[in-house]
Design a protein around this motif. Structure first.
Motif, mmCIF file in Angstrom:
data_model
loop_
_atom_site.group_PDB
_atom_site.id
_atom_site.type_symbol
_atom_site.label_atom_id
_atom_site.label_comp_id
_atom_site.label_asym_id
_atom_site.label_seq_id
_atom_site.Cartn_x
_atom_site.Cartn_y
_atom_site.Cartn_z
ATOM 1 N N LEU A 76 69.476 -52.346 2.247
ATOM 2 C CA LEU A 76 68.042 -52.089 2.085
ATOM 3 C C LEU A 76 67.558 -52.766 0.800
ATOM 4 N N PRO A 77 67.490 -54.103 0.805
ATOM 5 C CA PRO A 77 67.133 -54.809 -0.440
ATOM 6 C C PRO A 77 65.728 -54.495 -0.939
ATOM 7 N N GLU A 78 64.849 -54.024 -0.038
ATOM 8 C CA GLU A 78 63.475 -53.702 -0.447
ATOM 9 C C GLU A 78 63.348 -52.291 -1.016
ATOM 10 N N ALA A 79 64.437 -51.522 -1.000
ATOM 11 C CA ALA A 79 64.394 -50.120 -1.430
ATOM 12 C C ALA A 79 64.701 -49.990 -2.924
ATOM 13 N N THR A 80 64.197 -48.907 -3.488
ATOM 14 C CA THR A 80 64.590 -48.499 -4.833
ATOM 15 C C THR A 80 65.623 -47.394 -4.698
ATOM 16 N N VAL A 81 66.774 -47.574 -5.346
ATOM 17 C CA VAL A 81 67.861 -46.600 -5.251
ATOM 18 C C VAL A 81 67.820 -45.697 -6.475
ATOM 19 N N TYR A 82 67.660 -44.407 -6.218
ATOM 20 C CA TYR A 82 67.614 -43.423 -7.292
ATOM 21 C C TYR A 82 68.879 -42.572 -7.254
ATOM 22 N N VAL A 83 69.525 -42.435 -8.386
ATOM 23 C CA VAL A 83 70.654 -41.515 -8.531
ATOM 24 C C VAL A 83 70.224 -40.401 -9.474
ATOM 25 N N TYR A 84 70.276 -39.182 -8.971
ATOM 26 C CA TYR A 84 69.946 -38.019 -9.798
ATOM 27 C C TYR A 84 71.247 -37.325 -10.189
ATOM 28 N N ASP A 85 71.573 -37.440 -11.468
ATOM 29 C CA ASP A 85 72.829 -36.882 -11.964
ATOM 30 C C ASP A 85 72.650 -35.406 -12.306
ATOM 31 N N ASN A 86 73.581 -34.581 -11.821
ATOM 32 C CA ASN A 86 73.485 -33.128 -11.981
ATOM 33 C C ASN A 86 74.580 -32.620 -12.918
ATOM 34 N N ASN A 87 74.491 -33.047 -14.190
ATOM 35 C CA ASN A 87 75.419 -32.603 -15.234
ATOM 36 C C ASN A 87 76.840 -33.118 -15.017
ATOM 37 N N SER A 88 76.972 -34.357 -14.562
ATOM 38 C CA SER A 88 78.311 -34.936 -14.383
ATOM 39 C C SER A 88 78.982 -35.150 -15.740
ATOM 40 N N THR A 89 80.299 -35.043 -15.728
ATOM 41 C CA THR A 89 81.076 -35.218 -16.964
ATOM 42 C C THR A 89 82.064 -36.371 -16.862
ATOM 43 N N ASP A 90 81.978 -37.160 -15.773
ATOM 44 C CA ASP A 90 82.964 -38.217 -15.553
ATOM 45 C C ASP A 90 82.366 -39.620 -15.624
ATOM 46 N N GLY A 91 81.153 -39.750 -16.161
ATOM 47 C CA GLY A 91 80.542 -41.065 -16.284
ATOM 48 C C GLY A 91 79.821 -41.544 -15.046
ATOM 49 N N THR A 92 79.474 -40.618 -14.134
ATOM 50 C CA THR A 92 78.765 -40.994 -12.904
ATOM 51 C C THR A 92 77.467 -41.722 -13.211
ATOM 52 N N ALA A 93 76.677 -41.207 -14.136
ATOM 53 C CA ALA A 93 75.363 -41.783 -14.437
ATOM 54 C C ALA A 93 75.493 -43.218 -14.947
ATOM 55 N N GLU A 94 76.446 -43.467 -15.828
ATOM 56 C CA GLU A 94 76.622 -44.800 -16.388
ATOM 57 C C GLU A 94 77.041 -45.806 -15.312
ATOM 58 N N LEU A 95 77.944 -45.399 -14.424
ATOM 59 C CA LEU A 95 78.392 -46.289 -13.359
ATOM 60 C C LEU A 95 77.258 -46.594 -12.385
ATOM 61 N N ALA A 96 76.440 -45.594 -12.078
ATOM 62 C CA ALA A 96 75.314 -45.802 -11.171
ATOM 63 C C ALA A 96 74.300 -46.768 -11.771
ATOM 64 N N ALA A 97 74.019 -46.618 -13.046
ATOM 65 C CA ALA A 97 73.071 -47.513 -13.714
ATOM 66 C C ALA A 97 73.604 -48.940 -13.733
ATOM 67 N N MET B 16 53.633 -46.355 -5.320
ATOM 68 C CA MET B 16 54.446 -45.777 -4.249
ATOM 69 C C MET B 16 55.492 -46.792 -3.792
ATOM 70 N N ASP B 17 56.751 -46.366 -3.741
ATOM 71 C CA ASP B 17 57.815 -47.216 -3.216
ATOM 72 C C ASP B 17 57.672 -47.351 -1.707
ATOM 73 N N LYS B 18 58.135 -48.478 -1.176
ATOM 74 C CA LYS B 18 58.172 -48.616 0.273
ATOM 75 C C LYS B 18 59.293 -47.747 0.844
ATOM 76 N N ILE B 19 60.485 -47.882 0.259
ATOM 77 C CA ILE B 19 61.639 -47.065 0.663
ATOM 78 C C ILE B 19 62.311 -46.567 -0.601
ATOM 79 N N ALA B 20 62.658 -45.301 -0.617
ATOM 80 C CA ALA B 20 63.402 -44.720 -1.737
ATOM 81 C C ALA B 20 64.713 -44.155 -1.207
ATOM 82 N N VAL B 21 65.811 -44.598 -1.775
ATOM 83 C CA VAL B 21 67.125 -44.046 -1.447
ATOM 84 C C VAL B 21 67.467 -43.004 -2.515
#
Length: 312
Positions: A28-49, A1-6
């Protein structure tokens, strides 16, 4: 379990997602940042990673579908939900998290409307729509929530794991708010600064079509969560019409002993029967709703026990 999830749901947010991820990792350095990509076509997922986020995907289009996936997959003591368009300040997140972890809030609302929203937002119909939705929700469900449509919120573990995501699109914010009010969950408001989208970034929210969906969601949930009031109002309206048209017919009968307008009398009788059926439906559904509320309280206890076990 994460302490904080963004949690950051994204659809074509390449211009802003990298900054959003970086800002939240900083505050929030103690948080895990999650990006859920919803079929983006502009490279959102790659930039977030590249910015350090954990990137996952939801292939069913719609913000509600993305949130259903996030809430199912992620376990955390506190959750922060924010849009990927860089309109919300990351600096408000620690205060929102403290409201969950220290003040036991189940949902914390990032209130834009009490600060800079009306001066920053360039879409006047959005301003009117926010005020209308806030008025309807608070008056129909007895709340004091300052901003119904905000995309910046924090949640407890109990809220996330007991909230049934039914909406598919942007009406999800309204549904979450009404769920919290109906279930008597603790809701806090935190005033935040709002800034409009940067140039070149476009909103996915359609003022008219999504606005009508939100109003339809309010009406649907009012029927589901306040069945006696909903069906009682319909029954009262039909009863008034039925009695109103029947009075002249009865008056004429008492004076002459004749009923020359039989079709009117028959229709009025059917209308009054329909009003009675609606009233009875409201009574029955209210009883079922009371049982559902009791079951929900037991469900909360189960989820709380599960959380305690996960911590250990």
């Amino acid at each position: 379990m994460d302490k904080i999830a963004v949690l950051i749901p994204c659809y074509n947010e390449a211009k802003t997602v990298e900054k959003v991820v970086t800002d939240f990792r900083r505050v929030l350095p103690e948080a895990t940042v999650y990006v859920y990509d919803n079929n983006s076509t502009d490279g959102t997922a790659e930039l977030a990673a590249a910015a350090g986020a954990v990137v996952r995907h939801e292939y069913q289009q719609g913000k509600g579908n993305v949130m259903r996936r996030m809430f199912r997959e992620i376990d955390a003591e506190a959750y922060v939900l924010v849009d990927g368009d860089d309109t919300y300040p990351a600096e408000a997140a620690p205060e929102m998290v403290r409201a969950v972890t220290e003040r036991q809030a189940d949902m914390v609302v990032g209130d834009r409307l009490s600060s800079t929203y009306y001066t920053q937002n360039k879409r006047p119909f959005h301003n009117f729509g926010n005020d209308l939705v806030r008025f309807c929700t608070n008056n129909l469900f007895g709340g004091k929530i300052k901003d119904i449509m905000t995309g910046y919120r924090a949640f407890s573990f109990q809220f996330v794991k007991t909230y049934p995501v039914l909406s598919r699109g942007f009406e999800i914010e309204t549904e979450m708010t009404i769920h919290a009010l109906q279930r008597n969950m603790q809701v806090d408001n935190v005033v935040i600064e709002y800034r409009d989208r940067p140039e070149g970034s476009e909103s996915k929210l359609n003022t008219y079509s999504d606005g009508f969906k939100v109003l339809g969601t309010i009406l649907r949930l009012f029927k589901n969560y306040r069945p006696f009031a909903f069906f009682g109002v319909l029954a009262a309206v039909l009863a008034v019409f039925g009695v109103g048209f029947m009075i002249p017919v009865l008056n004429e009968y008492f004076h002459t002993g004749l009923v020359p307008r039989f079709p009117t009398l028959i229709v009025c009788c059917f209308v009054l029967v329909a009003a009675l059926l609606l009233f009875v439906s409201g009574v029955i559904l209210s009883s079922q709703l009371a049982k559902d509320a009791r079951d929900f309280e037991f469900q909360l206890q189960t989820v709380q026990h599960w959380q305690s076990t996960a911590r250990e």
